[in-house]
Scaffold this motif. Structure first.
Motif, short mmCIF file in Angstrom:
data_model
loop_
_atom_site.label_atom_id
_atom_site.label_comp_id
_atom_site.label_asym_id
_atom_site.label_seq_id
_atom_site.Cartn_x
_atom_site.Cartn_y
_atom_site.Cartn_z
N THR A 174 4.11 2.26 -1.42
CA THR A 174 3.28 3.40 -1.81
C THR A 174 1.93 3.36 -1.09
O THR A 174 1.43 4.38 -0.64
N ASP A 175 1.36 2.17 -0.99
CA ASP A 175 0.09 2.04 -0.27
C ASP A 175 0.23 2.48 1.18
O ASP A 175 -0.61 3.20 1.71
N VAL A 176 1.31 2.05 1.83
CA VAL A 176 1.48 2.37 3.24
C VAL A 176 1.64 3.87 3.46
O VAL A 176 0.98 4.44 4.33
N VAL A 177 2.47 4.53 2.68
CA VAL A 177 2.66 5.97 2.92
C VAL A 177 1.35 6.75 2.74
O VAL A 177 1.11 7.73 3.43
N LEU A 181 2.04 0.23 8.53
CA LEU A 181 3.20 0.84 9.15
C LEU A 181 3.42 0.25 10.54
O LEU A 181 2.46 -0.12 11.21
N ALA A 182 4.69 0.17 10.96
CA ALA A 182 4.99 -0.19 12.35
C ALA A 182 6.07 0.77 12.83
O ALA A 182 7.16 0.80 12.28
N LEU A 183 5.72 1.57 13.83
CA LEU A 183 6.67 2.59 14.28
C LEU A 183 7.33 2.20 15.59
O LEU A 183 6.65 1.75 16.52
N PRO A 184 8.65 2.41 15.69
CA PRO A 184 9.30 2.23 16.99
C PRO A 184 8.70 3.26 17.97
O PRO A 184 8.51 4.42 17.59
N PRO A 185 8.39 2.85 19.19
CA PRO A 185 7.77 3.76 20.16
C PRO A 185 8.50 5.09 20.31
O PRO A 185 7.86 6.12 20.47
#
Lengths: 480, 480
Positions: B23-26, B283-287
């Protein structure tokens, strides 16, 4: 020839009955189907693909101006809709109400968004605190619902697809600038991509959006001489901000209200394209938004090598960056031609045994039906040139038609004569009084379409309706 | 450092409370905001941009397989929803009902689509007559509504965005082939684009979709060891066709029922990405799906030439086809680093006076936090290589984690011990009897996630629950 004739005969001629012609085209060109839900349409693959092309190009242009996309809920609690007085009066009579969730009645009923000003305000109220949070230039692509009594494909339906931009700014000047900027984005898009000339202008007080301080509009002229409002951009001033409490602290630590705008175009643009460019052969699409730009049609396709060559030509066109299809069905070439014309595909390539012997194929333009023989090795290049030329001449043809249907009226006698005998825009001066707008509406079912930006000519000193001193030039017309 | 600390401290650690971390991340990564409508979320610019990237790439893959997009109404008349018995039982308890249009009650109430099988059937009934009209491979991008009691951002909300494909075929074989084909499109997309390994398999009778003959699924493992159903593809056989009367005449002029499929993925995929790749920095997003792939952060930006150089580097990266932004705000570099990590931007470029002297900038990976000094003239190339490497290693890391959390159980004692002590998938044989599924659900709140396609190993001869002869290997797990 019986099948071809049948396909063509199925459309009513434009001159005979324009409304029926329109309905025939949307059905026969396979853009739309009716659904079981009264007033709601189904967008079939070609209809939706046109919208996708519109969306892609408009979205690109929005983002170039710093717009970001978001998505807000489709429901609005009744209390939220009620917060801005003029706005709710404009929309409440035509919204759909959700009263039950699952098996239980809701504590507060929700309307399905007819537009999302109230939701964006509720959102902005939370995310805007400081001048650092401004501007917000948000847009969403979605569908909205308005419970209209009379509906027509693309032009007016109970649910329709659109985009709605909602922005918030620190100053009134910045909001005004954004309002006009987005109207110009729409206008340039219509002219450059849809090949559709538009008049850019401001709405009168009577015609402006519910809750707006000012509404700007682009107005296009359909082939039958009626006007179509094709896109609008609204400046709300700080009216919504005051109703919803959207405040920020400025650089000097003073509390200020934000200034807001909204702007939208809908699938109505597809209706405009049909009624600006179509003819008795059916739909005619500008190459820029045509889902299929070129149709390859083999002649005597059972003869050796024809289909292979047709496929090769398709490959060549595809490699040149053109959206191309091939019609390999067992229908006759004549029937395929009629279908390609009906569906508005801008260019066709015909290839048969004789053409193969001559090392060439035949390119036929949808707009002028002009034919050109093209050697195989020049196909990609020539097709691209022809598509560009079609795009350009469709715009020019539409502009000539539009310009030939703008009439000047200096007094009510001239106005009456013109509106009874001609179809098109009537330029006439206006005193600024709503009584005159009401009279013209009552007498002729015509409205003030806009007060143009770029046409400041004073064609007379007095109001075309009441004869009192005039303030503004107005384009009057009957509208969809 | 106080500001940086504050930003980082604002997230709960994953180990401490995974649900709160999520919840914190979103919220902190600015993906989502809560709206005034209970259970409905607002997708903020970064959240929506991830969905746009998912949409763009999936849509391209769909179209490669011959899928066309359409748009059907958002409302379903109650009588239409009621036509297929199992289907209506599955959905009726959780739909939102529209009962009024404008000021008047409707003759028949309409539900807001929870899914559109019934609408597509009603449409297909009219447009499918002959074998020539088949197959129909239609899809739509839209939002749907399910009146859930408990909601969580991305994972379960009352309105959510998705795509729903609905196809009709002449034969059962063709329908089955399409069902599996689309499941593989989803699986490949998850692995190649979202860097998220999935298990492909079939649902049990108990877990399949309301009205389907068979449901296929992709199941991913979240960082906390819970399973997430990430996409499903359903084969309806001719059940819906019989309920709706979708018939065509085949080549021998016999009347046949069509065979249908449907398949969908939702914004839930964004929740999966968060819970597979995220960490205590956020968060860590795929490029491949990151709205911003590289953030350029100037150090001591008031020093002469720093901002100019930072802008130049941004330009270089942009020209290399990378989605890049620059953070020119007056926050401290440390704070900017924390923000960039929180938002999951895969790579950052640091450039300060010292770097400028050395003719280089520093590239820091979000996934490993590894730093590389890169000469200016190699920036574009190196950044592209690093992004590709991040994409690859994010997948590998996720796969190692997933594989390390798959456990085998040969009997109920082992099953009990594993599920009480470990979190992950449990592979266990199953007799095929629903009683065993019910027991496992009751004892441990775990379900049969799927019977895998590619994992046919017989780890035992008997059912992990009842000890009777086993039929199938099942992946069991607790799920979102």
């Amino acid at each position: 020839m019986s099948k071809e004739k049948k396909l063509v005969e199925a459309i009513t001629s434009m001159e005979e009955d324009f409304a029926q012609w329109y309905t025939d085209v949307v059905k026969k060109a396979e853009l739309i189907d009716y659904s079981s839900i009264k007033g709601c349409m189904i967008l079939k693959p070609d209809g939706y693909a046109i919208w996708e092309n519109i969306q892609k190009e408009l979205d690109r242009r929005f983002k170039e101006t710093g717009v970001e996309n978001v998505y807000l809920p489709m429901f609005i609690p009744e209390s939220l809709l009620n917060k801005e007085k003029e706005h709710v009066e404009g929309f409440a009579p035509e919204v759909a109400w959700v009263t039950h969730g699952g098996l239980n009645p809701l504590q507060e009923r929700l309307c399905v968004r007819p537009t999302s000003e109230t939701l964006f305000c509720d959102f902005y109220k939370n995310v805007i605190q400081s001048y650092r949070d401004l501007p917000k230039n948000y847009n969403q692509w979605c569908s909205v619902v308005r419970w209209e009594k009379e509906t027509r494909p693309f032009l007016r339906s109970r649910e329709f697809l659109w985009q709605e931009g909602h922005t918030a700014h620190a100053t009134a000047e910045e909001a005004e600038e954004r309002t006009v900027q987005m109207l110009n984005v729409y206008a340039d898009f219509c002219e450059e991509v849809l090949a559709m000339p538009v008049i850019r202008g401001k709405k009168t007080e009577k015609e402006k959006f519910a809750g707006a301080e000012a509404t700007y509009t682009i107005e296009a002229l359909m082939h039958d001489g009626k006007a179509l409002q094709s896109g609008t951009s609204h400046n709300f001033g700080d009216g919504f901000a005051k109703a919803f409490g959207i405040q920020y602290t400025d650089k000097d630590n003073r509390l200020q209200y934000a200034h807001q705008t909204s702007w939208g175009v809908t699938t109505r643009l597809i209706g405009a394209v049909i009624m600006v460019h179509g003819d008795d052969f059916g739909l005619a699409l500008p190459p820029e938004i045509a889902p299929t730009q070129v149709m390859v049609i083999p002649i005597q396709q059972r003869k050796e090598g024809v289909l292979e060559m047709a496929r090769k030509l398709k490959e060549t066109l595809s490699k040149a960056g053109i959206r191309v299809k091939i019609d390999e069905t067992d229908k006759s070439p004549g029937y395929k031609f009629s279908e390609q014309e009906m569906r508005g595909i801008p260019l066709r390539v015909e290839i048969g045994p004789k053409d193969m012997e001559a090392g060439q194929c035949i390119l036929t333009r949808r707009d002028t039906r002009e034919k050109t023989a093209v050697p195989f090795d020049q196909l990609g290049e020539t097709a691209k040139e022809l598509l560009a030329s079609i795009q350009k001449s469709m715009f020019e043809r539409a502009k000539s038609h539009r310009d030939a249907h703008i009439y000047d009226a200096h007094n009510y006698e001239e106005f009456t004569e013109t509106i009874q005998q001609k179809a098109g825009f009537i330029r006439g001066m206006w005193c600024g009084n709503q009584d005159c707008e009401d009279k013209i509406k009552e007498d002729f079912a015509a409205t003030a379409r806009c007060m143009p930006f770029h046409d400041q000519e004073e064609i007379s000193q007095v109001c075309v309706c009441c004869g009192k001193p005039a303030k503004k030039l107005v384009y009057w017309g009957k509208a969809y």
